[in-house]
Motif scaffolding. Structure first.
Motif, PDB file in Angstrom:
ATOM      1  N   ASP A  33       0.866  -1.277   0.035  1.00 16.58           N
ATOM      2  CA  ASP A  33       0.050   0.068  -0.029  1.00 16.58           C
ATOM      3  C   ASP A  33       0.628   1.407  -0.110  1.00 16.58           C
ATOM      4  O   ASP A  33       0.628   2.449  -0.592  1.00 16.58           O
ATOM      5  N   GLU A  50       0.980   7.508  -1.125  1.00 14.39           N
ATOM      6  CA  GLU A  50      -0.044   6.650  -0.755  1.00 14.39           C
ATOM      7  C   GLU A  50      -1.027   6.878  -2.043  1.00 14.39           C
ATOM      8  O   GLU A  50      -1.398   7.969  -2.695  1.00 14.39           O
ATOM      9  N   GLY A  51      -1.601   5.845  -2.167  1.00 10.50           N
ATOM     10  CA  GLY A  51      -2.981   5.445  -3.283  1.00 10.50           C
ATOM     11  C   GLY A  51      -2.022   4.989  -4.429  1.00 10.50           C
ATOM     12  O   GLY A  51      -2.905   4.633  -5.511  1.00 10.50           O
ATOM     13  N   ASN A  52      -1.049   5.113  -4.591  1.00  9.82           N
ATOM     14  CA  ASN A  52      -0.349   4.600  -5.986  1.00  9.82           C
ATOM     15  C   ASN A  52       0.044   2.868  -5.749  1.00  9.82           C
ATOM     16  O   ASN A  52      -0.559   2.230  -4.945  1.00  9.82           O
ATOM     17  N   LYS A 128      -2.847   7.700  -8.393  1.00 13.21           N
ATOM     18  CA  LYS A 128      -3.609   8.723  -7.552  1.00 13.21           C
ATOM     19  C   LYS A 128      -2.698  10.019  -7.505  1.00 13.21           C
ATOM     20  O   LYS A 128      -3.489  11.006  -7.723  1.00 13.21           O
ATOM     21  N   ASP A 140      -9.408   5.851 -13.706  1.00 12.03           N
ATOM     22  CA  ASP A 140      -9.404   5.148 -12.216  1.00 12.03           C
ATOM     23  C   ASP A 140      -9.632   3.695 -12.718  1.00 12.03           C
ATOM     24  O   ASP A 140     -10.425   3.230 -13.063  1.00 12.03           O
TER      25      ASP A 140
END
Length: 210
Positions: A33, A50-52, A128, A140
């Protein structure tokens, strides 16, 4: 492919190599994560926001297509992910040898290394968020769905010549950029893409260093 999901790790590639040293066997993948010390090209770090997407995987050398030059394995595995992203609706393209781009902005990259008879591939992709000067993916997409699609392609191990034929079609997009070899920069403007994935620049044959 066995996939291990982690909340946070310094480097998925380092974690995976340590797992192989401890006796685990390929095929094996590690997804995080958050990654705070990822490896980029030429010894650089890859900032992990974060989010990648951050993951590495290991496959046995014997499983690779027999027509694949090891120096071009990062091109091969990067293009398989490019195909999965494209089928999901992205306009991502691959700059020689293995950087993911949206338009003029880099959004990710691939790095490979051999450990005895195992190939380890690490990929970072800005899904992201991106640090200054970089871009993010234009669609997305669920990490889980993307990785399931990707690893099904990986485990199919299409021949190099099939991947190269498609890769060569978009090579002209790379001509606006430079590449690096032995601490020197070379323009790709007049480069000739060879069948094994190398390029001829200013009379020199250059392979991916990643």
């Amino acid at each position: 492919m066995t996939i291990r999901w982690l909340e946070q790790v310094d480097s998925t590639q380092r974690y995976l190599i340590d797992a192989l040293k401890a006796g685990e066997t390929p095929p094996l993948a590690v997804v995080a994560d958050l990654q705070d010390a990822g490896r980029g090209s030429r010894g650089n770090s890859w900032t992990g926001l974060e989010g990648n997407l951050f993951f590495s995987f290991a496959v046995a050398r014997s499983a690779l297509p027999p027509d694949l030059q090891l120096e071009s394995s990062s091109i091969y595995f990067a293009f398989l992910l490019k195909m999965a992203l494209e089928d999901a609706g992205s306009e991502v393209w691959l700059k020689w040898p293995n950087d993911f781009y949206i338009g003029e902005q880099k959004i990710g990259g691939t790095i490979t290394t051999m450990r005895q008879n195992t190939l380890v591939c690490g990929i970072g992709l800005n899904l992201k968020n991106a640090p200054e000067g970089f871009g993010v993916l234009d669609i997305d997409v669920s990490r889980e769905m993307l990785l399931n699609d990707y690893f099904s392609r990986v485990e199919g191990f299409p021949k190099w010549k099939e991947i190269f034929r498609l890769y060569a079609l978009e090579f002209d997009k790379s001509r606006r950029f430079q590449t690096h070899n032995n601490h020197h920069n070379f323009s790709l403007e007049n480069a000739v893409l060879c069948d094994d994935g190398s390029v001829m620049c200013d009379g020199q044959r250059i392979y991916s260093q990643r």
